[in-house]
Design a protein around this motif. Structure first.
Motif, PDB file in Angstrom:
ATOM      1  N   ASP A 123       0.868  -1.179   0.000  1.00  9.68           N
ATOM      2  CA  ASP A 123       0.000   0.000   0.000  1.00  9.68           C
ATOM      3  C   ASP A 123       0.905   1.230   0.000  1.00  9.68           C
ATOM      4  O   ASP A 123       1.302   1.729   1.054  1.00  9.68           O
ATOM      5  N   THR A 142      -1.320  -1.017  -4.199  1.00  6.85           N
ATOM      6  CA  THR A 142      -2.516  -0.192  -4.160  1.00  6.85           C
ATOM      7  C   THR A 142      -2.202   1.217  -4.650  1.00  6.85           C
ATOM      8  O   THR A 142      -1.139   1.766  -4.362  1.00  6.85           O
ATOM      9  N   GLY A 192      -7.068   1.286  -3.386  1.00  6.07           N
ATOM     10  CA  GLY A 192      -6.619   1.497  -2.012  1.00  6.07           C
ATOM     11  C   GLY A 192      -7.114   2.774  -1.375  1.00  6.07           C
ATOM     12  O   GLY A 192      -6.299   3.666  -1.077  1.00  6.07           O
ATOM     13  N   SER A 248      -6.367 -10.837  -1.675  1.00  7.69           N
ATOM     14  CA  SER A 248      -6.251 -10.077  -2.920  1.00  7.69           C
ATOM     15  C   SER A 248      -6.850 -10.827  -4.095  1.00  7.69           C
ATOM     16  O   SER A 248      -6.481 -10.600  -5.250  1.00  7.69           O
TER      17      SER A 248
END
Length: 501
Positions: free
Chosen positions: A127, A155, A215, A381
């Motif tokens: 992320d 993300t 994200g 995911s």
């Protein structure tokens, strides 16, 4: 090129209980095409064949680190004794955020990639908190992962709420002139956030072992329009959504103050509470929240290192599992977990839940943590049909461990040994998508010695040139964040009559 992993102790995966048997694993291209027994005859058909003698090795699927912030790479070990919201003001200061070159972003991500690979991580769910809102940080990160040979699920982090609107009470606590400065900081609108996602997705998604996923940084940091657009994209393209949710009591207070409901209920109202959602952390949950998550078959990432370091609390992992929530393991960012070594997170998760209750039937086992770092992490995911096991047809993400290591003597149960007895030095080989990226503890895709000096220089430059300004910017808002923190942590939350942590 084909690879024959010969005569290893190969794992057989069954959720919560795993066994090992002597045998081979045969890889052709990027897929596993055979497992078990003697596969020499099948392998002989390949002219271009590499044979790895695994007689003294354990053969397992690569670990999947389900939650990371590689953008914190140059801040490992910098902070201590700060709760999340105050810690955030240091790592992501409202004033004094560092401007970095593409190469610096690349080197920072490469540092995390190297540590990850050397600990047996073959896939990193990263992320990337992209403060600048430009493509460079994610582009450089994906390039570094590609060069290192690491599989990256990255993300495109999103937020469009102002600083004061994303924290409870702060807008009323800061002086008017400071609030004006905070409100004047550039914040891309929801359309710009989606456009950046589309740009990054077009360049990287499905290429070079990279995926770009959605994200939204946290529900309180995103407008309703942005969250609804994310929900629509997720459904239309079957994309996972990773979002920080209810990591702290302050965030629980935010839900009540900002929305009059828990953040889980708010996400459900936004159309995001589905099997495609992964809630990072998920600590401050009501019984109703957990039931809602289980009904949706959503996932959460369990990040014990960061939760301990930041004093956030203990995630109710057993209660979520019992409700049907998928729980994956993550290190979390390297400025809160202070490492990208998945073995450290594995050990923390295997030990943490043995306190807090005397009912040892509710404790989390080493084998359950192993599932969190493989099959459950893949599911978080939406990739459980591609990675996480060594079955035929799966992507060839494989690691080998040296079973002659002192900590493996006697071998007993290899999974328990990983949790309690050995460290990541036991990982000798890593294969990602059928490509040997680490052999005998040496990376084959990049020259670690050449990179070491450049990474060290870039990290020292970051510490020298940026850290003082970051701390200075954090200091401006610190008195008001302290007041916010005191108010939030002493607040009785009406929505939480029976919070259990």
């Amino acid at each position: 090129m084909a690879i024959l992993i010969k005569n290893g102790l190969v794992i057989n995966q069954k959720t919560g209980a795993h066994s090992f048997a002597r045998g081979d694993v045969l890889i052709d291209g990027d897929r596993i095409i055979g497992k078990g027994g003697d596969l020499s005859a099948r392998a002989a058909a390949f002219q271009d064949l590499q044979v790895i003698d695994a007689t003294d090795k354990l053969v397992m699927p690569g670990f999947i680190d389900a939650h990371m912030h590689s953008n914190e790479g140059f801040e490992m070990g910098r902070y201590d004794n700060l709760p999340l919201e105050i810690w955030l003001s240091e790592v992501y200061p409202p004033f004094g955020s560092p401007a970095m070159s593409w190469r610096e972003h690349y080197l920072r991500a490469m540092l995390v990639a190297i540590i990850s690979l050397r600990s047996g991580v073959t896939t990193l769910q990263d992320d990337v908190i992209n403060i600048s809102g430009t493509p460079e940080a994610v582009d450089a990160t994906a390039t570094a992962f590609r060069d290192a040979g690491l599989r990256g699920w990255i993300t495109a982090s999103m937020w469009d709420e102002s600083y004061c609107n994303s924290l409870p009470f702060v807008g009323d606590l800061v002086p008017a002139d400071m609030k004006a400065r905070l409100d004047a900081m550039p914040a891309p609108d929801w359309k710009a956030q989606i456009e950046l996602f589309e740009e990054l997705s077009g360049k990287w998604h499905g290429k070079d072992n990279m995926r770009i996923i959605l994200g939204p940084c946290g529900p309180q940091r995103c407008s309703e329009k942005l969250l609804q657009e994310v929900a629509s994209l997720s459904e239309a393209r079957d994309l996972p959504v990773h979002c920080h949710v209810l990591e702290t009591k302050t965030q629980a207070v935010t839900g009540e103050e900002k929305y009059g409901r828990t953040l889980v209920q708010f996400l459900k109202d936004m159309g995001l509470m589905t099997h495609r959602l992964t809630m990072n952390h998920a600590i401050w949950l009501t019984d109703e929240d957990i039931a809602t998550m289980g009904e949706a078959r959503c996932s959460t990432t369990h990040n014990p290192l960061a939760n301990l370091k930041l004093g956030s609390g203990v995630s109710p992992v057993r209660r979520m599992m019992n409700a049907g929530v998928n729980v994956a393991l993550g290190c979390d960012g390297v400025a809160s977990a202070d490492t990208a070594d998945i073995f450290v997170a594995f050990k923390a998760a295997a030990g943490l839940h043995k306190i807090g209750t005397f009912d040892y039937n509710d404790w989390i086992s080493a084998h359950e943590v192993y599932d969190m770092a493989t099959t459950s992490a893949a599911r978080s995911s939406l990739m459980e049909k591609e990675v996480g096991t060594l079955e035929e047809g799966m992507l060839a993400d494989v690691i080998l461990m040296d079973k002659t290591d002192w900590g493996f003597m006697p071998l007993h149960d290899p999974i328990k040994k990983i949790a309690f007895s050995v460290n990541s030095d036991v990982v000798t080989h890593s294969i990602v998508g059928g490509k040997l990226v680490m052999e005998d503890r040496k990376l084959t895709t990049v020259n670690e010695n050449d990179l070491r000096g450049e990474i060290a220089e870039a990290a020292a430059k970051f510490e020298r040139d940026h850290c003082p300004e970051m701390s200075k910017g954090a200091a401006e808002v610190r008195p008001y964040l302290d007041q916010m923190y005191d108010t939030a942590t002493t607040r009785e939350i009406g929505l939480y009559p029976r919070v259990k942590v």
